[in-house]
Write an enzyme that holds these catalytic residues in place. Structure first.
Site, PDB file in Angstrom:
ATOM      1  N   HIS A 181    -100.693 -37.627  35.540  1.00  0.00           N
ATOM      2  CA  HIS A 181    -100.853 -37.057  34.670  1.00  0.00           C
ATOM      3  C   HIS A 181    -100.991 -37.271  33.445  1.00  0.00           C
ATOM      4  O   HIS A 181    -100.161 -37.271  32.080  1.00  0.00           O
ATOM      5  CB  HIS A 181     -99.927 -36.106  34.436  1.00  0.00           C
ATOM      6  CG  HIS A 181     -99.821 -34.971  35.798  1.00  0.00           C
ATOM      7  ND1 HIS A 181     -99.136 -35.649  36.844  1.00  0.00           N
ATOM      8  CD2 HIS A 181    -100.098 -34.261  35.671  1.00  0.00           C
ATOM      9  CE1 HIS A 181     -99.545 -35.189  37.682  1.00  0.00           C
ATOM     10  NE2 HIS A 181     -99.578 -34.086  37.648  1.00  0.00           N
ATOM     11  N   GLY A 182    -101.634 -39.187  32.914  1.00  0.00           N
ATOM     12  CA  GLY A 182    -101.936 -39.508  31.744  1.00  0.00           C
ATOM     13  C   GLY A 182    -100.510 -40.084  31.544  1.00  0.00           C
ATOM     14  O   GLY A 182    -100.516 -40.019  29.965  1.00  0.00           O
TER      15      GLY A 182
END
Length: 216
Positions: A181-182
């Site tokens: 999810h970065g």
């Protein structure tokens, strides 16, 4: 002479009459309440040798003892299942030899089923971690509060967003990056960018000596 005896006899008769009158009143004063009869409800075998009753008492007592023993065994079995197994106890602490980790490299070890990141940081990385403005961090925490020895950074390798495992030596801040999810973490394991709300967790650990790390 006879005339003298007559008054005495009359007086004696009067006294006897009064005595009879009092004695006749005694039954009148006696209570007429009829007490209830409970003999019909009494156990006719009372006082006899009732062997069936003794047997009943014996069986009830025996079942009580057996029930208590079964309950004790059940509780002990339940408590034994809650205790940690031998393999779990063996993993309660993990010992790592630090002299096998070069400067500027990461090592991942398993502790209680969780990945643990061990980073042998360079002097440049230590200075970079200390020069960060704490007020700009989402989860404000100094680097000195996260390490016991500045050269060694020990963290749980679990992203604080959804529990993924970040990648080392990656991301926008040269630390760790979670590709799911970065989320970007810096060289101190602090969240700098992305959805993760908290810094990477620091587990309990200690240095047994200069070359031995004990996690747990």
């Amino acid at each position: 002479m006879l005339a003298r005896l007559l008054p005495l006899r009359s007086a004696r008769n009067a006294v006897l009459s009064q005595a009879r009158l009092l004695s006749t009143t005694a039954p009148v004063c006696k209570s007429t309440y009829d007490s209830p009869d409970f003999t019909h409800y009494l156990n006719k075998s009372k006082g006899s040798d009732d062997k069936s009753r003794d047997f009943t008492y014996f069986m009830v007592g025996s079942y009580g003892v057996l029930g208590a023993a079964a309950a004790k065994s059940t509780v002990e079995s339940f408590l034994s299942t809650m205790s940690a197994s031998a393999d779990v106890l063996a993993m309660a602490k993990v010992e790592v030899k630090l002299n096998n980790i070069p400067v500027g490299k990461n090592v991942v070890v398993k502790w209680q089923g969780k990945p643990v990141f061990i980073r042998h940081r360079t002097q440049h990385e230590i200075e970079e971690a200390n020069n960060v403005d704490i007020s700009s961090l989402r989860d404000p925490e100094t680097d000195s509060a996260r390490v016991k020895n500045p050269e060694w950074l020990i963290m749980l390798g679990i992203c604080t967003h959804l529990g993924c495992v970040p990648i080392g030596e990656a991301g926008d801040f040269g630390g760790w990056f979670c590709p799911c999810h970065g989320s970007h973490y810096d060289i101190s394991g602090r969240i700098r960018k992305g959805p993760a709300p908290l810094n990477l967790e620091v587990p309990q650990y200690e240095f047994a000596d200069e070359e031995t790390l004990v996690v747990g």
